[in-house]
Design an enzyme around this catalytic site. Structure first.
Site, PDB file in Angstrom:
ATOM      1  N   CYS A 161       0.838  -1.199   0.000  1.00 35.30           N
ATOM      2  CA  CYS A 161       0.000   0.000   0.000  1.00 35.30           C
ATOM      3  C   CYS A 161       0.875   1.251   0.000  1.00 35.30           C
ATOM      4  CB  CYS A 161      -0.913  -0.019   1.234  1.00 35.30           C
ATOM      5  SG  CYS A 161      -1.942   1.447   1.351  1.00 35.30           S
ATOM      6  N   CYS A 219      -0.354   4.148   2.117  1.00 33.70           N
ATOM      7  CA  CYS A 219      -0.200   3.956   3.581  1.00 33.70           C
ATOM      8  C   CYS A 219       1.251   4.159   3.996  1.00 33.70           C
ATOM      9  CB  CYS A 219      -0.573   2.540   4.012  1.00 33.70           C
ATOM     10  SG  CYS A 219      -2.040   1.873   3.280  1.00 33.70           S
ATOM     11  N   ASP A 220       2.186   3.615   3.223  1.00 34.26           N
ATOM     12  CA  ASP A 220       3.572   3.504   3.703  1.00 34.26           C
ATOM     13  C   ASP A 220       4.563   4.390   2.951  1.00 34.26           C
ATOM     14  OD1 ASP A 220       2.661   1.538   5.437  1.00 34.26           O
ATOM     15  OD2 ASP A 220       3.013  -0.074   4.001  1.00 34.26           O
TER      16      ASP A 220
END
Ligand code: NAP
Length: 303
Positions: free
Chosen positions: A131, A134-135
Site C-alpha cells: 500500500c 499507507c507507507d
C-alpha cells in the site's frame, strides 16, 4: 438469535447492503474480520464518488458505518469461515461463534496478491509494502521499486515519485494494463526508471530490505539497491471459504449477475468479490443496494 440478513464483510458493499436491509425493516448482522471500511480506508483522497468531491477513505468508511449503525445494523468483529445451509436457513460459522440467518450476503472483497518470494512475509513493514499511500511517507528521499503494470502500480509509482528519490517501475511485459495517460505522466518524471519485461526473483535483507534481484526475459539478472518494494500485482477475491455454497469462476470470483444472486437461493454476493467489469467504490455500493434488495424480496416471498 435469528437474523434476517447476515452480511459477511463491512466494506462499502456490505455496509450499503446493511443500510438497504435496515430501511426495509429487516434485522441485519454484519460480520467483519478486520476493521470496517475494507480496502477504501487506504485511499487518502476519494475524488470520484458523487456528492463528495474530496473525502478520505477513512472518513468515508466511518460515515457509512455510522449511517448503517444508526439505522440499527449490528456488527461483530469475527472471521467468517463457513456457511452451512440447513432447514431453509444458513449458519455462518466464525472463529468465535455460529450465527443464524435467513439470508446471507457475501461482501468479502479481495486481498493483496503476493509475489510468493521467500522472506516476502517477514519483510512486510521492513521494506515490503502492498500500500503506497499507507507507507510511502516512510520512503521520503529513498529509493523504491513498484512491481506491476495495472492502474494500482502506475498510480503508486506516480504517488511515490513525489516523495522518493528514485522509483523503479518493474513490469513483466513491455505494455501496461493500466491507463496510458498515467504511463505517459510517469515517462515525464525524471526520477522514474522503467524496468520492463522483468520480474523480481529475490529479496535481500538484513533487518530491512536492502536490494532485490530482477530477471529480464533473456534470463539476465540484475541486483537493484532499494529501501522499499511496493507490490501492486493485483488482488485475489476472498471467497474460498464459501465456494461450497457460492459457485466461483476460474479466478475465484463469485458467479453472480447484477441481481447479485449466487447459485444458492438466499445467498448473494456483492462488491469486488463478484464477477464484474468495474471494481470501484460506487459499483461496490451499487452491489450492496442490489444484493439487499434481492435479499428482501427473497425474505418476503419465503415468509
Ligand atoms: P490488475 O489490473 O489486475 O493488474 C495487476 C498487474 O500485476 C498486471 O500488470 C499484471 O501483469 C501484474 N502481475 C500479476 N501477477 C503478477 C506476478 N505474479 N508477478 C508480476 N506481475 C504480476 O490489478 P490492479 O492494478 O490492482 O487493479 C485492480 C482493478 O482496480 C483494475 O480493474 C483497475 O483498473 C482498478 N483500479 C482502478 C483505479 C482507477 O480507476 N483510478 C486505480 C487502481 C485500480 P500483466 O499485465 O502482464 O497481466
Amino acid at each position: 438469535m435469528m437474523h434476517d440478513i447476515i452480511i459477511i464483510g463491512a466494506g462499502p458493499a456490505g455496509m450499503t447492503a446493511a443500510i438497504y436491509g435496515r430501511r426495509a425493516s429487516k434485522t441485519v448482522l454484519m460480520i467483519e474480520a478486520k476493521s470496517y471500511g475494507g480496502q477504501i480506508i487506504n485511499t487518502p483522497d476519494i475524488e470520484n464518488y458523487p456528492v463528495a468531491p474530496h473525502i478520505s477513505g477513512f472518513d468515508f468508511a466511518m460515515k457509512v458505518f455510522e449511517q448503517a449503525t444508526a439505522l440499527g445494523a449490528e456488527t461483530v468483529f469475527e472471521k467468517a469461515v463457513k456457511i452451512t445451509p440447513h432447514d431453509g436457513i444458513f449458519t455462518v460459522t466464525t472463529n468465535k461463534a455460529d450465527h443464524d440467518g435467513k439470508t446471507v450476503i457475501i461482501a468479502t472483497g479481495s486481498e493483496n496478491r503476493k509475489l510468493g518470494l521467500p522472506d516476502e512475509d517477514r519483510l512486510v513493514g521492513r521494506g515490503v509494502s502492498y500500500c503506497a499511500t499507507c507507507d510511502g511517507a516512510f520512503f521520503r528521499s529513498k529509493t523504491v521499486a513498484v512491481v506491476g503494470g495495472g492502474n494500482t502500480a502506475l498510480e503508486d509509482a506516480l504517488y511515490l515519485s513525489e516523495l522518493a528519490k528514485t522509483v523503479y517501475l518493474i513490469h513483466r511485459r513491455d505494455e501496461f494494463r493500466g491507463a496510458e495517460a498515467t504511463a505517459e505522466q510517469l515517462r515525464g518524471r525524471e526520477n522514474v526508471k522503467f524496468v520492463l519485461n522483468s520480474t523480481v526473483t529475490a529479496l535481500h535483507a538484513e533487518k530491512r530490505l536492502k536490494s532485490i534481484t530482477v530477471k529480464n526475459k533473456n534470463g539476465d539478472e540484475t541486483e537493484l539497491e532499494v529501501n522499499g518494494l511496493f507490490v501492486a500485482v493485483g488482488r485475489i477475491p476472498e471467497n474460498q471459504n464459501f465456494a461450497e455454497v457460492a459457485e466461483l469462476d476460474g479466478a475465484g470470483y463469485v458467479i453472480a449477475g447484477e441481481d447479485c444472486r449466487t447459485n444458492t437461493p438466499g445467498i448473494f454476493a456483492a462488491g469486488d468479490n463478484r464477477v464484474k467489469e468495474v471494481r470501484q467504490l460506487v459499483t461496490a455500493a451499487s452491489d450492496g443496494a442490489a444484493a439487499a434488495t434481492e435479499a428482501v424480496k427473497y425474505l418476503n416471498s419465503n415468509r
